[in-house]
Design an enzyme around this catalytic site. Structure first.
Site, PDB file in Angstrom:
ATOM      1  N   ASP A 183      -3.906  47.165 101.991  1.00 30.54           N
ATOM      2  CA  ASP A 183      -2.923  46.727 100.996  1.00 30.54           C
ATOM      3  C   ASP A 183      -3.234  47.470  99.688  1.00 30.54           C
ATOM      4  O   ASP A 183      -4.265  48.137  99.586  1.00 30.54           O
ATOM      5  CB  ASP A 183      -3.069  45.209 100.819  1.00 30.54           C
ATOM      6  CG  ASP A 183      -1.868  44.584 100.114  1.00 30.54           C
ATOM      7  OD1 ASP A 183      -0.918  45.316  99.809  1.00 30.54           O
ATOM      8  OD2 ASP A 183      -1.899  43.361  99.892  1.00 30.54           O
ATOM      9  N   ASP A 190       3.384  49.181  93.091  1.00 30.26           N
ATOM     10  CA  ASP A 190       3.189  47.776  93.427  1.00 30.26           C
ATOM     11  C   ASP A 190       4.132  46.964  92.538  1.00 30.26           C
ATOM     12  O   ASP A 190       3.810  46.659  91.399  1.00 30.26           O
ATOM     13  CB  ASP A 190       1.721  47.427  93.154  1.00 30.26           C
ATOM     14  CG  ASP A 190       1.405  45.984  93.472  1.00 30.26           C
ATOM     15  OD1 ASP A 190       2.338  45.223  93.790  1.00 30.26           O
ATOM     16  OD2 ASP A 190       0.222  45.619  93.388  1.00 30.26           O
ATOM     17  N   HIS A 205       3.923  35.640 106.895  1.00 36.13           N
ATOM     18  CA  HIS A 205       2.936  35.763 105.818  1.00 36.13           C
ATOM     19  C   HIS A 205       3.408  34.902 104.650  1.00 36.13           C
ATOM     20  O   HIS A 205       4.602  34.632 104.515  1.00 36.13           O
ATOM     21  CB  HIS A 205       2.816  37.234 105.403  1.00 36.13           C
ATOM     22  CG  HIS A 205       1.705  37.508 104.426  1.00 36.13           C
ATOM     23  ND1 HIS A 205       0.529  36.799 104.416  1.00 36.13           N
ATOM     24  CD2 HIS A 205       1.598  38.435 103.443  1.00 36.13           C
ATOM     25  CE1 HIS A 205      -0.246  37.286 103.452  1.00 36.13           C
ATOM     26  NE2 HIS A 205       0.374  38.267 102.845  1.00 36.13           N
ATOM     27  N   ASP A 241      -6.628  37.506 104.587  1.00 33.68           N
ATOM     28  CA  ASP A 241      -6.325  38.214 103.346  1.00 33.68           C
ATOM     29  C   ASP A 241      -7.604  38.304 102.492  1.00 33.68           C
ATOM     30  O   ASP A 241      -8.689  37.951 102.948  1.00 33.68           O
ATOM     31  CB  ASP A 241      -5.176  37.478 102.625  1.00 33.68           C
ATOM     32  CG  ASP A 241      -4.330  38.413 101.764  1.00 33.68           C
ATOM     33  OD1 ASP A 241      -4.903  39.313 101.143  1.00 33.68           O
ATOM     34  OD2 ASP A 241      -3.100  38.227 101.708  1.00 33.68           O
ATOM     35  N   ASP A 296       5.848  42.608  99.229  1.00 34.26           N
ATOM     36  CA  ASP A 296       5.860  41.225  98.764  1.00 34.26           C
ATOM     37  C   ASP A 296       7.285  40.739  98.514  1.00 34.26           C
ATOM     38  O   ASP A 296       7.753  40.684  97.382  1.00 34.26           O
ATOM     39  CB  ASP A 296       5.006  41.087  97.504  1.00 34.26           C
ATOM     40  CG  ASP A 296       3.562  41.447  97.797  1.00 34.26           C
ATOM     41  OD1 ASP A 296       3.192  41.477  98.989  1.00 34.26           O
ATOM     42  OD2 ASP A 296       2.804  41.715  96.853  1.00 34.26           O
ATOM     43  N   ARG A 322       0.738  49.218 103.184  1.00 34.96           N
ATOM     44  CA  ARG A 322       1.884  48.910 102.332  1.00 34.96           C
ATOM     45  C   ARG A 322       2.464  50.187 101.721  1.00 34.96           C
ATOM     46  O   ARG A 322       3.671  50.333 101.610  1.00 34.96           O
ATOM     47  CB  ARG A 322       1.492  47.938 101.225  1.00 34.96           C
ATOM     48  CG  ARG A 322       2.715  47.359 100.513  1.00 34.96           C
ATOM     49  CD  ARG A 322       2.375  46.228  99.572  1.00 34.96           C
ATOM     50  NE  ARG A 322       1.624  46.681  98.422  1.00 34.96           N
ATOM     51  CZ  ARG A 322       1.175  45.883  97.463  1.00 34.96           C
ATOM     52  NH1 ARG A 322       1.397  44.583  97.524  1.00 34.96           N
ATOM     53  NH2 ARG A 322       0.478  46.355  96.454  1.00 34.96           N
TER      54      ARG A 322
END
Lengths: 1001, 528
Positions: free
Chosen positions: A550, A291, A683, A437, A625, A609
């Site tokens: 996610d 991440d 998004h 979300d 992201d 993701r």
């Protein structure tokens, strides 16, 4: 989602918008990578023990020995169906089993017989059966060469970088303590006995029985072990995190040489160019699902997903390497540096000129075994089919998921959802999914709803359903540790959590605060998780609610590199072994849940993701992201192209950019790009201003409306491409070189792309652009601008002046694309609408295309409930034939219009339909025959066509068109626009599932 | 009235001859049966049978009023019993019921009910409710306007009064200033006299003390008691080395100190004394730099204060709570009182050395008291004047403030209205500020201070904008939009944060109410 706490950000980033690199390891900070990368080429200690070779019908085994430490490895070699070779290397007798990645291959790959062609003391030559392909096993040093005729296709261990860190006992505890307490005494002993000890040691080192080694020698070796410990073999720290490494060093590594190759692709996910770069002057490409907060572009750092598949391509051939290992992996690429290794005498004659370009690749993984699939192509499409046969194809998504998705962190409450939904109608913009979300949950407890903001989710979902729209709600894999939370209690009581190294439930920090991480590697855990999606378990859910996974790298805010500790435990394996698989398992369990809740009827949609090889079977992925910057818009192209090459077709980037706030120009350009990429979702980060399409003034609203509507007109094409991807593994969004493999000019192109074979898209990705230069590939090709219908020749760089409304998209001459021009509120509203066929003629005045229709949302297509037709234009006759006569489906859709680009004006246009005519005209004997129709054949063979329908069924077929005396004939009206040579045939009106033909006279 | 029109409408549709589906009555003349149809934009003419044949022939969509064939067409819902309307062609036969008379779904299989009458009934009910509210609200508004008018008048009167009283006050202040200055002159002179006398006395005492000391030093220096201080004797006091940095006190230097001679007697020593006074260290030295002990106890005071410092240095508040906590931190910084006590002790030390000035004599004291009284009276008058100025400013501001066309919003001035939600208490103080305070403790966040009326043109007073609130992390300053709707009560009905740090508040007030209009009637008129 932001991976780190807000506190962190403020402290670490101090206002800069870039990744904090210090949070992530470089190769030097990852001890195995540093160790392995330090190895010098050309010093391989491995020797093949040819006398141990065993060859059964399908499998060759052979022991390898490391002449330095005498540890033996077992090599297994398989010839797989479909022109692939599998090479497995494991320890012959490991101290304990080493991890072999399960659940990624769709089945044990079927093998084909291998045979020995020749053998002597230097090696063995094996036949791979196909086209004089052979594997040459050289004994000392060990290496494998795969050759075809006089060409070496690929060599393994040609640089001698095979390394296999065998599992060993930790020799420290007792002697280590002695060492530290009496070190000075040792020094004295060593000084006195130095010559002796060296002597003794060298004498005894060759003995494998270490218990007999005399004291002095023991001391000496212990000292060496101690030095290695410092290198991080048995314990490793990064920042404040320590990795206990109870199994010690366990890395594996192997090098591959690719003679004649200058272009390699794949190994996503990296924010880098389509063509991979050499890594000599920096870190290798890293594959370790992470991440990464505010990732940087154009570098080899690891990102959210990992697919250890690399494609190598030149004008002659495409090959692939699939390195099946789920541990942290680094890939080094160099070019023409190690190309001059000395080949064995058996290879001398195949060695080409020294000018031959060569790419060398080296894979290094932290644990597990070497299990590598060598895909020999030779075409790009063969590679896709070969890789698909191993790991499966893209799941066939519900049609609605190919529409537009409106997402934001967060739509605040039901009223917000209602008003955004109404906003789309008010501004006449279609959409299919609105997303929620993490804030929709009750305190980040997934499967729940915030009792105030989302008090009646079913009312909300019904409201969307009334407009034939859908919703996606997020379900992340970190579970809040809270004894009042059902999901947590169940997972804990069933022992389903990942364990820490001390045996307790592993806990880490994520959105809900303290969280546990379910062990998705366990089948019973996945089954339980899947059951949580049933309508009675997941309160407030309905059939139009889908799921988004996610943070499944997994993201652990307070873990090393923002992920799980490598010494966490999944059953009998360490997290180290399974890390890159975790996200795939989460995705899979969720997808299975969505299938099960409908009793296996409905197709699921799940976005993930994190991903791994095989994730394509479970749904869509996005590039994580990103940020509202022009470069991020640009990079979305190579990132999705790279994923497409390794099977993952359903890819998209956050439209508008997740972090920061886009200028209206950037937002519009991003919509224009995203509308022509497979997964089309806007998004935005929680802290950004709202950016629904109508918030930037009427002009921008109109621009965005127009491009979303364009997307919807192309949905039939997208859908049939996904059907193809599902059947064949071919990417939906394609790099140019895939379709033009012999044109080197296409090899590095990543500012434009193809959708399928027939649409070429060159998005505008420069701020303030007044024009773009698009490369139109193909010497023989012509390309039609889909907006102006202007015709351009292939094999040229075309300058295209652009305005804000321009989206340079071209339809290939020779193609037929079905579209639905009646754009409605959502894709489901367009189900029964008629088609317009866009027939773009090539220089030979022919064209072909397809039409695929099914119910759009169930698995019934697997039971032959679909329509699949092939459309041909040739000799001024356009016709539609059934290519799946065994399939049954009826549609209300009809053909309302045919637009022929590059046409000349006919005198008349005649449509011939025959009601329930059964065409089915092909057989393997190339005979044209009539399938039980009691009609008179009027017209004979019209078209010769190579059908490549099912992957196993590739036959040259003569296609005959039947015109029937008692068939229905009618004259059609048409318009001809001579200025652009466009013929528009008005309202032929036949049903889209019917046989028909249309003659221009 | 409305029902009458509806019935009339019903009658019309009953007698209506054919017109193509989806065509409003007003456009029927363009669609003449069995005659070629010219697209309404005039772009082309087509046979009549191509109207509504589910193929789009006209660029403006006018040939397909009743189908979904044209991307830009409109379908007219008759909606008998309710309000007629247009829907986009793309909503025709899409399986979703849009027209309340269900006419848009004639071929999609969707089962639509005719809900026009039901809708009308509901709308009428809610309209009636709204009308009642509007009616009552409008009455209240009239009162508010009256009140505002009265209030305004009162304020203007008050302003006049205050402005008048200001003149008196100004005169008064001037008179008192003169009186004060008159009283201060003799006071100043008397005080100066007193001070001068005391300083002279002090000087005499100091000189006497110095002479005594000089004598003592002479005796001390004159080690051999011969009545002379010699070079040798001087050399035993190295602190008197004129260039002390070189560390050696030479005979030559000593001799120079003695004025070039070898020894001096008492009389000659006087001239030397002034040179060495500061440096000389007595041999029996105990009282030199010693008297630190006494103040030390006083110094301890701030130290103990320091201990109770509530924020030790290492306990830095977390950045997480950024904005709320910053305010608190500043408060704590203000409370830093480490230094003042130190200066206090210094002052005391000086006092003790100088000795206290003797009290003023009665005459001087009388002058001082008189001056003080004059000063107090003057300051009092000045304060009163300042207050009046403030009052005037406030009154003028309020009088000139834009409280709406009839000042109907004036009653909101200096009021506050609260709404409690799950987590927060929101507070709207109209024309001042909006704030948010966590329900369960925590500091208040400013969501914006009064900016402007921000409604759309023609309805400017329907929206208030509050701007420049507390800044957001990596974001804008908080701001709040307040939407006003007609209501009998003045109350905040909802708050939300549609976008990060941009708040939306719904606020009802009778001041927004309009005289009940005949909206529905005008709609029907338009249609007919």
């Amino acid at each position: 989602m932001v991976p780190v706490l807000v506190v962190w950000l403020a402290l670490c980033l101090s206002g800069t918008w870039a990744v904090d690199r210090s949070n992530f390891k470089t190769c030097d900070q990852s001890s195995f990578c540093k160790r392995q990368r330090a190895l010098k080429p050309g010093e391989s200690p491995y020797r093949a023990l040819l006398e141990t070779m065993e060859l059964t019908n399908t499998r060759l085994t052979l022991q390898l020995i490391n002449d330095n430490n005498k540890v033996r490895l077992l090599l297994e070699l398989y010839r797989l169906q479909g022109n692939m070779t599998r090479v497995k290397i494991n320890e012959l007798k490991p101290l304990k089993p080493r991890y072999e990645v399960p659940d990624v291959l769709v089945r044990e790959p079927p093998t084909e017989p291998l045979s020995v062609l020749s053998q002597d003391e230097n090696g063995v030559v094996l036949s791979l059966g196909v086209e004089s392909q052979r594997v040459i096993v050289s004994a000392q040093p060990f290496r494998l060469d795969i050759v075809e005729g006089h060409n070496v296709l690929m060599s393994l261990n040609s640089r001698g970088l095979l390394a296999f860190e065998h599992l060993r006992m930790r020799k420290d505890t007792f002697s280590y303590k002695v060492t530290s307490t009496v070190a000075s005494l040792w020094d004295n002993i060593k000084r006195v006995f130095s010559s002796l000890s060296v002597h003794l040691c060298s004498a005894f080192m060759s003995s494998s029985d270490m218990t007999c080694v005399p004291l002095v020698c023991t001391l000496q070796t212990t000292k060496e072990e101690e030095e290695k410990v410092e290198e991080g073999m048995w314990e490793e720290t990064f920042k404040s995190h320590s990795d206990s490494k109870p199994n010690g060093p366990s890395a594996v590594s192997l090098d591959f040489s690719l003679p004649g190759v200058e272009h390699v692709y794949g190994i996503p996910e990296h924010a880098d160019t389509l063509r991979l770069k050499t890594t000599d002057n920096g870190d290798p490409y890293r594959l370790y699902n992470l991440d990464v907060f505010q990732y940087e572009l154009y570098n080899p750092m690891a990102l959210y997903g990992a697919v250890p598949v690399m494609l190598a391509h030149n004008t002659q051939r495409t090959t692939g390497i699939f390195w099946l290992n789920a541990a942290e992996t680094w890939v080094d690429i160099s070019s023409n540096t190690a190309g001059k290794t000395v080949f064995g005498k058996m290879l001398d004659y195949v060695q080409g000129s020294s000018e031959t370009p060569q790419t060398d690749v080296r894979w290094i993984s932290e644990s597990g075994i070497i299990d590598v699939f060598i895909m020999l192509g030779p075409t790009p499409k063969d590679i896709f089919s070969q890789y698909a046969s191993l790991t499966g194809t893209q799941s066939f998504p519900p049609l609605s998921s190919l529409g537009y998705h409106q997402c934001r962190w967060n739509y605040n409450d039901q009223e917000d959802v209602r008003s955004v939904d109404a906003g789309f109608d008010e501004h006449d913009i279609p959409y299919d999914f609105i997303w929620l979300d993490i804030e929709h949950t009750d305190g980040k407890r997934y499967f729940t709803w915030d009792p105030h903001k989302f008090a009646s989710p079913k009312d909300m979902l019904q409201g969307l359903k009334d407009k034939k729209r859908n919703m996606v709600a997020i379900v992340d894999p970190h579970i809040k540790v809270d004894s009042n939370y059902k999901i947590h209690n169940e997972i804990r009581s069933r022992g389903f959590y990942v364990k820490n190294k001390d045996g307790g439930d592993y806990e880490g920090w994520c959105w809900p605060g303290n969280a546990g991480y379910p062990d998705f590697t366990q089948p019973d855990m996945r089954a339980w998780w899947a059951s949580m999606f049933s309508y009675d378990q997941y309160e407030g859910s309905m059939d139009n609610l889908y799921t988004w996974n996610d943070m499944n790298e997994p993201s652990v805010f307070n873990g090393p590199e923002v992920t799980m500790h490598k010494d966490a435990v999944h059953g009998s394996w360490e997290h180290r072994d399974v890390h890159n698989l975790y996200g795939l398992y989460v995705h899979r369990a969720t997808m299975e849940g969505l299938i099960q809740r409908s009793g296996g009827v409905e197709r699921p949609f799940v976005l993930t993701r994190a991903f791994f090889a095989g994730s394509q079977r479970y749904g869509a992925v996005w590039t994580g992201d990103n940020a509202a910057e022009w470069d991020h818009l640009k990079i979305s192209i190579p990132m999705c192209l790279s994923l497409g090459l390794v099977g993952i077709s359903f890819c998209g980037a956050d439209v508008g950019g997740f972090f920061k706030s886009p200028s209206p120009e950037l937002l519009v350009r991003w919509y224009q790009t995203g509308a022509y990429q497979p997964f089309f979702r806007a998004h935005a980060h929680l802290d950004t201003p709202r950016r629904e399409p109508w918030l930037f003034g009427p002009e921008n609203t109109a621009l965005i409306r127009e491009v979303i509507r364009q997307r919807y007109t192309f949905l039939p094409y997208w859908y049939q491409l996904f059907y193809h991807a599902y059947r064949t593994g071919e990417p939906v969004m394609r790099a140019l070189w895939v379709e033009y493999p012999q044109d080197p000019a296409t090899f590095a192109v990543d500012d434009e792309f193809l959708i399928g074979r027939d649409l070429l898209v060159h998005p505008v990705t420069e701020e303030g652009a007044r024009g773009v230069t698009a490369f139109l590939p193909g010497k023989e090709e012509v390309w039609f601008d889909i907006h102006t219908f202007q015709k351009h020749n292939g094999a040229q760089n075309l300058y295209i002046p652009v305005t804000m409304s321009s989206i340079p998209v071209f339809q290939r001459g020779g193609s037929i694309i079905p579209r639905k021009l009646r754009v409605r509120r959502s894709s489901a509203c367009m189900e029964h609408d008629p088609y317009t066929l866009f027939v773009a003629l090539n220089t030979r005045r022919t064209a072909e295309g397809e039409l695929y229709i099914d119910d759009g949302h169930t698995f019934n297509f697997d039971n032959k409930e679909f329509i699949h037709r092939r459309l041909f234009f040739s000799n001024n006759v356009l016709s539609s034939v059934n290519v799946a006569p065994e399939a049954q489906f009826t549609t209300k859709s009809w053909i309302e219009r045919v637009v022929i680009l590059g046409a000349s004006k006919p005198r008349k246009v005649t449509l011939i339909t025959a009601g329930k005519l059964k065409t089915a005209v092909c057989n393997k004997e190339n005979k044209v025959f009539n399938v039980g129709c009691s009609f008179q054949v009027v017209l004979s063979v019209l078209h010769e066509q190579c059908l490549k329908e099912a992957p196993v069924f590739r036959v040259k077929i003569y296609f005959a068109l039947f015109l029937f005396a008692d068939g229905h004939k009618s004259q059609l009206d048409f318009d001809f626009d001579a200025s652009v040579s466009v013929l528009t045939i008005r309202k032929p009106s036949m049903n889209a599932g019917e046989d028909w033909s249309m003659a221009l006279q | 009235m409305f029902w009458y029109l509806l019935l009339l409408w019903g009658g019309i549709s009953a007698v209506e001859v054919q017109r193509p589906r989806g065509v409003p009555l007003s456009k029927r003349p363009f669609y003449e049966e069995n005659k070629p149809f010219t697209c309404l934009d005039g772009s082309r003419t087509i046979p009549f049978d191509r109207i509504n044949d589910d193929y789009c022939d006209c660029q403006d969509g006018s040939d397909e009023p009743g189908t979904a064939a044209c991307p830009n067409g409109n379908f007219h819902c008759t909606n008998a019993g309710f309000r007629p309307t247009f829907i986009p062609s793309s909503h025709v036969n899409d399986g979703i019921c849009d027209c309340c008379d269900a006419t848009d779904e004639y071929n999609s299989g969707a089962e639509c009910q005719n809900t026009c009458r039901e809708l009308w009934r509901k709308e009428k009910e809610s309209m009636q409710k709204l009308a009642e509210i509007a009616k009552e609200g409008f009455l209240l508004k009239q009162q508010l306007i009256q009140e505002a008018k009265r209030g305004l008048e009162e304020k203007q009167t008050k302003l006049g009064e205050v402005q008048n009283s200001k003149k008196d006050l100004e005169t008064n202040v001037e008179a008192l200033r003169t009186a004060k200055e008159a009283a201060e002159q003799p006071e100043k002179e008397a005080k100066e006299r007193h001070l001068k006398a005391w300083e002279e006395q002090n000087a005499a005492i100091r000189m006497e003390k110095d002479k005594v000391r000089m004598a003592e030093v002479f005796i001390e220096l004159d080690a051999d008691g011969d009545g002379f201080v010699s070079v040798a004797e001087l050399l035993s006091h190295s602190e008197m080395d004129p260039d002390s940095s070189d560390g050696s006190f030479t005979e030559a230097e000593a001799q120079e100190l003695l004025g070039g001679v070898d020894k001096v007697n008492t009389a000659a020593f006087e001239t030397i004394w002034s040179k060495i006074r500061e440096k000389y260290v007595s041999e029996s030295n105990t009282d030199g730099p010693a008297p630190v002990e006494t103040p030390q106890e006083e110094v301890r005071e701030p130290v103990s204060d320091n201990d109770s410092e509530p924020y030790p240095d290492d306990d830095i508040p977390e950045e997480e709570d950024e904005d709320e906590d910053e305010d608190e931190d500043e408060d704590m910084d203000d409370g830093d009182y480490k230094s003042p006590p130190v200066t206090r002790t210094d002052e005391k030390k000086d006092d003790s050395e100088e000795g206290a000035m003797p009290p003023y004599d009665q005459e001087t004291q009388n002058l001082i008291d008189a001056a003080q009284k004059a000063r107090n009276e003057f300051e009092e008058a000045e304060r009163a004047l300042r207050e009046v100025d403030d009052q005037i400013r406030n009154l003028e501001k309020e009088i000139s403030f834009d409280f709406g066309p009839s000042s109907e919003f004036a009653y909101l001035y200096s009021q506050c209205y609260e709404l409690t939600t799950g987590e927060y208490v929101y507070r709207l103080c109209p024309f001042n500020r909006v704030s948010q305070k966590p329900k369960y403790g925590g500091s208040e966040t400013n969501l914006g201070t009064w900016g402007k009326w921000a409604g759309p043109e023609g309805n400017v007073y329907s929206v208030m904008k509050y701007e420049q609130g507390t800044g957001c992390w990596q974001g804008p300053n908080r701001s709040t939009t307040v939407k006003l709707t007609c209501g009998k009560e003045t109350v905040v009905t909802s708050t939300s944060e549609p976008s990060r740090c941009e708040y939306l508040m719904e606020f009802t007030s009778p001041a927004v109410c309009q005289e009940a209009p005949d909206l529905e009637v005008s709609d029907i008129h338009e249609e007919l």
